[in-house]
Design an enzyme around this catalytic site. Sequence first.
Site, PDB file in Angstrom:
ATOM      1  N   LYS A  79     -11.024 -10.422   0.191  1.00  0.00           N
ATOM      2  CA  LYS A  79     -10.836 -10.367   1.967  1.00  0.00           C
ATOM      3  C   LYS A  79     -10.973  -8.543   1.557  1.00  0.00           C
ATOM      4  CE  LYS A  79      -6.082  -8.564   2.847  1.00  0.00           C
ATOM      5  NZ  LYS A  79      -4.370  -9.112   3.013  1.00  0.00           N
ATOM      6  N   LYS A  97       3.021  -2.465  10.328  1.00  0.00           N
ATOM      7  CA  LYS A  97       3.766  -1.894   9.336  1.00  0.00           C
ATOM      8  C   LYS A  97       5.053  -1.141   9.306  1.00  0.00           C
ATOM      9  CE  LYS A  97       0.701  -3.598   5.821  1.00  0.00           C
ATOM     10  NZ  LYS A  97       1.404  -4.459   5.069  1.00  0.00           N
ATOM     11  N   ASP A 144       0.991  -9.643   9.951  1.00  0.00           N
ATOM     12  CA  ASP A 144       1.111  -8.887   8.726  1.00  0.00           C
ATOM     13  C   ASP A 144       0.106  -9.363   7.872  1.00  0.00           C
ATOM     14  OD1 ASP A 144       0.504  -6.185   8.102  1.00  0.00           O
ATOM     15  OD2 ASP A 144       2.790  -6.010   6.823  1.00  0.00           O
ATOM     16  N   ARG A 147      -5.124 -13.751   4.666  1.00  0.00           N
ATOM     17  CA  ARG A 147      -5.242 -15.457   4.592  1.00  0.00           C
ATOM     18  C   ARG A 147      -5.476 -16.334   6.049  1.00  0.00           C
ATOM     19  NH1 ARG A 147       1.461 -16.543   3.684  1.00  0.00           N
ATOM     20  NH2 ARG A 147       0.854 -13.759   2.926  1.00  0.00           N
TER      21      ARG A 147
HETATM   22  N1  BES Z   1      -1.907  -5.812   2.463  1.00  0.00           N
HETATM   23  C1  BES Z   1      -1.176  -7.041   2.297  1.00  0.00           C
HETATM   24  C2  BES Z   1      -0.360  -7.214   1.202  1.00  0.00           C
HETATM   25  C3  BES Z   1       0.385  -6.044   0.584  1.00  0.00           C
HETATM   26  C4  BES Z   1       0.858  -5.141   0.719  1.00  0.00           C
HETATM   27  C5  BES Z   1      -0.640  -5.111  -0.261  1.00  0.00           C
HETATM   28  C6  BES Z   1       1.649  -3.574  -0.047  1.00  0.00           C
HETATM   29  C7  BES Z   1      -0.542  -3.935  -1.298  1.00  0.00           C
HETATM   30  C8  BES Z   1       0.575  -3.424  -1.088  1.00  0.00           C
HETATM   31  C9  BES Z   1      -0.946  -8.384   3.428  1.00  0.00           C
HETATM   32  O1  BES Z   1      -2.007  -7.706   4.316  1.00  0.00           O
HETATM   33  C10 BES Z   1       0.229  -8.074   4.248  1.00  0.00           C
HETATM   34  O2  BES Z   1       0.770  -7.209   4.562  1.00  0.00           O
HETATM   35  N2  BES Z   1       1.170  -9.167   3.323  1.00  0.00           N
HETATM   36  C11 BES Z   1       2.737  -9.187   3.834  1.00  0.00           C
HETATM   37  C12 BES Z   1       2.661 -10.682   3.820  1.00  0.00           C
HETATM   38  C13 BES Z   1       4.367 -11.317   4.391  1.00  0.00           C
HETATM   39  C14 BES Z   1       3.635 -10.634   6.032  1.00  0.00           C
HETATM   40  C15 BES Z   1       4.737 -12.793   4.264  1.00  0.00           C
HETATM   41  C16 BES Z   1       3.235  -9.066   2.776  1.00  0.00           C
HETATM   42  O3  BES Z   1       3.336  -8.866   1.492  1.00  0.00           O
HETATM   43  O4  BES Z   1       4.305  -8.099   2.999  1.00  0.00           O
HETATM   44 ZN    ZN Z   2      -3.259  -7.064   4.228  1.00  0.00          ZN
HETATM   45 MN    MN Z   3      -1.054  -7.400   6.150  1.00  0.00          MN
END
Ligand code: BES
Ligand code: ZN
Ligand code: MN
Length: 493
Positions: A261, A273, A343, A347
């Site tokens: 990724k 965010k 966000d 995936r």
């Molecule tokens: N890159 C983030 C995951 C992440 C967040 C990694 C904080 C490390 C620290 C990912 O793209 C993301 O934002 N995931 C969301 C998914 C949710 C919207 C289902 C998450 O984990 O909040």
């Molecule tokens: Zn991300």
């Molecule tokens: Mn994200």
Amino acid sequence: MEYAVSGKNVATLRSDCVVLVLNKGAEAPQELPAKTRQQIREVMDDGDFSGAQQQTVMLRQPEGLAARRLLLVGTGSQDSLTVPAWGRLITAMARAVSRSGARNAALLLDNLAVAEHDEMALVRESARMLEEATYRFDSFRSKKPSEPMKLRRWRFVTSGTANRLSRAAQEGRAIGAGVRLSRELGNTPANVAIPEYLAEQARSMSRDYDRLSVKVIGEKQLERMGMGGFCAVSRGSEHEGKMIVFEYKGDTGKPLSLVGKGITFDSGGISIKPGASMEEMKFDMCGAAGVFGAMKTLCELNLKLHVVAVVAAAENMPDGCAYRPGDIIKTYSGQTVEIINTDAEGRMVLCDALTYVQNKYKPHTIIDMATLTGACVMALGDQASAVYSNDDDLSRDLLASGEYTGDRGWPMPLFDEYGEQLKSTCADMQHVGGPRAGSITAAKFLQQFIGDVRWAHMDIAGTAWKSGSEKGSTGRPVPLLTRYMMDVAHGER
Ligand code: BES
Ligand code: ZN
Ligand code: MN
């Protein structure tokens, strides 16, 4: 850094700094001259050194040695170290030596004991850990740190066969080079490390190594190919997304495939965010950085393997073209996805990369790595990467490689019941489940794009970088991956 291995004549060793590792309460080893042992005993009796974990004491002009300095490093009270504790010891040691004016140093290996590690392993992993311990991210400072590091050369002092051991040291350096590249790319800010920057880094790597070729597919082409998942994410950014494909031909036959990724910045997109710690989202390409690092080590070691690696490089930003919650996206596989939260972009880029590599290269094994979910950070913190797999042998091998290098993984389930959270009312699936088991439902989403192939997914969201005062990329999971690839190349997996 340069590495050498030499036999055991400690007393006459001309070194700027000899390093002796000592257990809590232990006596100095018999091989040392009596005068040196006496001096060490006095230092202990006076209470300057107890052997506590990571404690360091530097002695100038040590008694009975030709060396200019003697550094004592404590290992604590257990007989053999865990690999992470060994890493901390090497870091403490490297700091103490570089604080002194030493230009070279010699580590006495015979006193170092780590479970399941023979002398080759001690040399290899110590060299790798030294490369890590001496990495600094200074590329963006206009004033370079006042004291440049003088240390240039490490010697491992041991009774083992110097030839094999110096090869092990070179291996350690090669793994360290992969980790350092991975960390440098991870740390490089998102205004510089845009997808095209990563593509250029890859092209330049392919010029350095004969066996490595690189192909970059631009966003227009990806659109035409039908990579709806990737393009949905990338189109909200001014920076053109790129699919970067490495091929390393060290062998014939079906390849092993790595997928990373590479979200160069994750603002969250329209589901933006909150501001706190958002600067850390420059690290959202650490899966890609892990792939770069692993490819670098592979090339340096010239392993007898066929590897195809795909990096999905895009930026997740909100603009007038950005994808929205509620959109229905047709992925490269043909399956449609209802967007719940923009966000959850990782995936969406990965699913198309996974389909692409399977269709085009027919790999026997795929390992993908991604800073995929905050839920993974909740579950495992910064100690272990989550390891998911549809194949128990693959899972076991990756976990063993993690244990061996201290770059730990931990197994997670792919029970079908978790997948029920992804049912959509209007598309083949939705891409986000409920608030529970978020790292697992993300893995279940990816699994929808995996055909009849051995596959593992590593959620490295908690391990790929450190926050706080030590904020920075760690270079994980390069040690785990390169250990795994070395074992496969040597026919041990
Ligand atoms: N890159 C983030 C995951 C992440 C967040 C990694 C904080 C490390 C620290 C990912 O793209 C993301 O934002 N995931 C969301 C998914 C949710 C919207 C289902 C998450 O984990 O909040
Ligand atoms: Zn991300
Ligand atoms: Mn994200």
